[in-house]
Scaffold this motif. Structure first.
Motif, PDB file in Angstrom:
ATOM      1  N   ALA A 120       1.737 -10.583  -5.061  1.00 20.72           N
ATOM      2  CA  ALA A 120       2.166 -11.064  -3.749  1.00 20.72           C
ATOM      3  C   ALA A 120       3.248 -10.159  -3.163  1.00 20.72           C
ATOM      4  CB  ALA A 120       2.678 -12.501  -3.852  1.00 20.72           C
ATOM      5  N   MET A 121       4.113  -9.658  -4.015  1.00 24.20           N
ATOM      6  CA  MET A 121       5.149  -8.731  -3.559  1.00 24.20           C
ATOM      7  C   MET A 121       4.521  -7.417  -3.110  1.00 24.20           C
ATOM      8  SD  MET A 121       7.872  -9.552  -6.618  1.00 24.20           S
ATOM      9  CE  MET A 121       9.287  -8.696  -5.966  1.00 24.20           C
ATOM     10  N   ARG A 122       3.532  -6.975  -3.837  1.00 28.59           N
ATOM     11  CA  ARG A 122       2.844  -5.722  -3.489  1.00 28.59           C
ATOM     12  C   ARG A 122       2.156  -5.849  -2.123  1.00 28.59           C
ATOM     13  NH1 ARG A 122       1.728  -2.343  -7.475  1.00 28.59           N
ATOM     14  NH2 ARG A 122       1.479  -4.067  -8.950  1.00 28.59           N
ATOM     15  N   VAL A 123       1.511  -6.998  -1.909  1.00 32.48           N
ATOM     16  CA  VAL A 123       0.847  -7.232  -0.628  1.00 32.48           C
ATOM     17  C   VAL A 123       1.868  -7.262   0.507  1.00 32.48           C
ATOM     18  CG1 VAL A 123      -0.437  -8.941   0.717  1.00 32.48           C
ATOM     19  CG2 VAL A 123      -1.146  -8.408  -1.621  1.00 32.48           C
ATOM     20  N   ALA A 124       2.998  -7.937   0.281  1.00 28.47           N
ATOM     21  CA  ALA A 124       4.045  -8.016   1.305  1.00 28.47           C
ATOM     22  C   ALA A 124       4.589  -6.642   1.667  1.00 28.47           C
ATOM     23  CB  ALA A 124       5.179  -8.919   0.823  1.00 28.47           C
ATOM     24  N   ARG A 125       4.559  -5.738   0.704  1.00 31.49           N
ATOM     25  CA  ARG A 125       5.046  -4.382   0.934  1.00 31.49           C
ATOM     26  C   ARG A 125       3.972  -3.452   1.499  1.00 31.49           C
ATOM     27  NH1 ARG A 125       7.495  -1.327   1.621  1.00 31.49           N
ATOM     28  NH2 ARG A 125       7.693   0.117  -0.122  1.00 31.49           N
ATOM     29  N   GLY A 126       2.779  -3.985   1.693  1.00 30.20           N
ATOM     30  CA  GLY A 126       1.725  -3.146   2.248  1.00 30.20           C
ATOM     31  C   GLY A 126       0.932  -2.398   1.205  1.00 30.20           C
ATOM     32  N   GLY A 127       1.058  -2.827  -0.057  1.00 33.57           N
ATOM     33  CA  GLY A 127       0.222  -2.273  -1.107  1.00 33.57           C
ATOM     34  C   GLY A 127       0.687  -1.011  -1.782  1.00 33.57           C
ATOM     35  N   PRO A 128       1.995  -0.830  -2.058  1.00 37.62           N
ATOM     36  CA  PRO A 128       2.409   0.354  -2.827  1.00 37.62           C
ATOM     37  C   PRO A 128       1.770   0.354  -4.208  1.00 37.62           C
ATOM     38  CG  PRO A 128       4.197  -1.228  -2.734  1.00 37.62           C
ATOM     39  CD  PRO A 128       3.134  -1.724  -1.794  1.00 37.62           C
ATOM     40  N   THR A 129       1.398   1.515  -4.691  1.00 36.45           N
ATOM     41  CA  THR A 129       0.673   1.582  -5.959  1.00 36.45           C
ATOM     42  C   THR A 129       1.601   1.466  -7.164  1.00 36.45           C
ATOM     43  OG1 THR A 129       0.779   4.005  -5.875  1.00 36.45           O
ATOM     44  CG2 THR A 129      -1.180   2.950  -4.966  1.00 36.45           C
ATOM     45  N   ARG A 130       2.839   1.933  -7.058  1.00 29.58           N
ATOM     46  CA  ARG A 130       3.752   1.881  -8.200  1.00 29.58           C
ATOM     47  C   ARG A 130       4.670   0.669  -8.092  1.00 29.58           C
ATOM     48  NH1 ARG A 130       7.149   7.177  -8.716  1.00 29.58           N
ATOM     49  NH2 ARG A 130       7.789   6.472  -6.636  1.00 29.58           N
ATOM     50  N   ASP A 131       4.884  -0.028  -9.205  1.00 32.03           N
ATOM     51  CA  ASP A 131       5.809  -1.160  -9.200  1.00 32.03           C
ATOM     52  C   ASP A 131       7.189  -0.731  -8.722  1.00 32.03           C
ATOM     53  OD1 ASP A 131       3.799  -2.772 -10.109  1.00 32.03           O
ATOM     54  OD2 ASP A 131       4.691  -3.164 -12.083  1.00 32.03           O
ATOM     55  N   ARG A 132       7.606   0.485  -9.054  1.00 33.31           N
ATOM     56  CA  ARG A 132       8.926   0.954  -8.665  1.00 33.31           C
ATOM     57  C   ARG A 132       9.114   0.963  -7.152  1.00 33.31           C
ATOM     58  NH1 ARG A 132      11.879   4.847  -6.659  1.00 33.31           N
ATOM     59  NH2 ARG A 132      13.900   5.314  -7.600  1.00 33.31           N
ATOM     60  N   ASP A 133       8.034   1.182  -6.404  1.00 31.94           N
ATOM     61  CA  ASP A 133       8.136   1.267  -4.955  1.00 31.94           C
ATOM     62  C   ASP A 133       8.186  -0.102  -4.284  1.00 31.94           C
ATOM     63  OD1 ASP A 133       8.071   4.059  -4.991  1.00 31.94           O
ATOM     64  OD2 ASP A 133       5.878   4.103  -4.964  1.00 31.94           O
ATOM     65  N   ILE A 134       8.030  -1.164  -5.039  1.00 33.27           N
ATOM     66  CA  ILE A 134       8.025  -2.495  -4.443  1.00 33.27           C
ATOM     67  C   ILE A 134       9.414  -2.928  -3.992  1.00 33.27           C
ATOM     68  CG2 ILE A 134       7.662  -4.951  -4.934  1.00 33.27           C
ATOM     69  CD1 ILE A 134       5.316  -4.141  -6.720  1.00 33.27           C
ATOM     70  N   GLY A 135      10.439  -2.741  -4.833  1.00 32.14           N
ATOM     71  CA  GLY A 135      11.765  -3.281  -4.510  1.00 32.14           C
ATOM     72  C   GLY A 135      12.905  -2.321  -4.701  1.00 32.14           C
ATOM     73  N   SER A 136      12.631  -1.023  -4.666  1.00 33.52           N
ATOM     74  CA  SER A 136      13.675  -0.008  -4.840  1.00 33.52           C
ATOM     75  C   SER A 136      14.244   0.362  -3.479  1.00 33.52           C
ATOM     76  CB  SER A 136      13.095   1.222  -5.544  1.00 33.52           C
ATOM     77  OG  SER A 136      14.075   2.234  -5.665  1.00 33.52           O
ATOM     78  N   GLY A 137      15.404  -0.192  -3.163  1.00 27.79           N
ATOM     79  CA  GLY A 137      16.025  -0.023  -1.850  1.00 27.79           C
ATOM     80  C   GLY A 137      16.123  -1.379  -1.164  1.00 27.79           C
ATOM     81  N   PRO A 138      17.189  -1.615  -0.391  1.00 29.73           N
ATOM     82  CA  PRO A 138      17.427  -2.955   0.168  1.00 29.73           C
ATOM     83  C   PRO A 138      16.365  -3.426   1.152  1.00 29.73           C
ATOM     84  CG  PRO A 138      19.007  -1.352   1.031  1.00 29.73           C
ATOM     85  CD  PRO A 138      18.282  -0.675  -0.082  1.00 29.73           C
ATOM     86  N   ALA A 139      15.790  -2.518   1.950  1.00 27.39           N
ATOM     87  CA  ALA A 139      14.756  -2.927   2.907  1.00 27.39           C
ATOM     88  C   ALA A 139      13.458  -3.267   2.182  1.00 27.39           C
ATOM     89  CB  ALA A 139      14.527  -1.825   3.932  1.00 27.39           C
ATOM     90  N   ARG A 140      13.073  -2.468   1.201  1.00 27.00           N
ATOM     91  CA  ARG A 140      11.867  -2.752   0.422  1.00 27.00           C
ATOM     92  C   ARG A 140      12.005  -4.087  -0.312  1.00 27.00           C
ATOM     93  NH1 ARG A 140      10.647   3.002  -2.686  1.00 27.00           N
ATOM     94  NH2 ARG A 140       9.939   4.201  -0.864  1.00 27.00           N
TER      95      ARG A 140
END
Length: 211
Positions: A120-140
């Motif tokens: 669900a987090m990946r979908v909310a982020r627009g589908g990043p492939t790496r888990d690291r790209d889901i929540g790395s940074g305050p806007a993400r």
């Protein structure tokens, strides 16, 4: 078992942080928030791995530095609430309000490690492939957890509007790394940013130790 089932299975062991946890100086609260879990009521969960403290009237980089406004009013309320703001005309960012009423201090969430309902987090982020790209940074982080202006002022202690911070028994790192904050032009030398050492989900890695 999917990520949402995992989150539901372990959640009963998670203890929501009490009001007293937040009613302290943000420079004390910030490193203690490392390894706590930021939760939504749909099972989305992220372990907090990077934070920054903002210190009100003594901190020119804080939104509250020049006093109370409509935008920053939540910052001047009681500790344990969520302060959400919009930046660069496109991103939401989230903070835990700290201290007592009138202090205008808080802690910015800079990065999380996704641990619950990750898809669900990946979908909310627009589908990043790496888990690291889901929540790395305050806007993400805010996007992944569905944090918007609608949650500004939410009470983290009461799970108000389906958002809270919990302790799952993982202690803060004894060797948390401290360094200058990111993306500010004032008070740039204060070492008020902390992260979990060598963690792959941290947005950037300063080199100084908090000890």
């Amino acid at each position: 078992m999917n990520n949402f089932d995992v989150a539901k299975t372990i959640e009963p062991r998670w203890r929501t942080l009490p009001r007293a946890f937040y009613r302290r100086d943000p420079r004390v609260v910030a490193p203690e928030l490392l390894n706590k879990v930021l939760l939504r009521d749909d099972g989305r969960a992220g372990r907090i791995v990077e934070v920054e403290a903002y210190c009100g009237l003594e901190d020119p980089a804080a939104h509250s530095y020049r006093g109370l406004t409509r935008r920053n009013a939540v910052m001047f309320g009681p500790g344990g609430h969520l302060y959400v703001y919009f930046t660069y005309g496109m991103h939401w960012c989230a903070n835990a309000v700290c201290g007592d009423v009138g202090n205008g201090v808080g802690v910015l969430f800079r990065a999380i490690e996704p641990i619950g309902n990750i898809e669900a987090m990946r979908v909310a982020r627009g589908g990043p492939t790496r888990d690291r790209d889901i929540g790395s940074g305050p806007a993400r982080l805010a996007q992944a957890l569905g944090i918007t202006g609608a949650l500004d002022g939410a009470d983290l202690v009461r799970n108000d509007r389906g958002v809270r911070i919990a302790d799952d028994g993982t202690p803060p790192p004894a060797d948390a790394i401290a360094g200058p904050r990111i993306g500010i032009s004032k008070a740039v030398d204060h070492p008020w940013r902390w992260h979990v050492p060598a963690h792959g989900h941290v947005s950037r890695r300063p080199s100084r130790s908090a000890g």
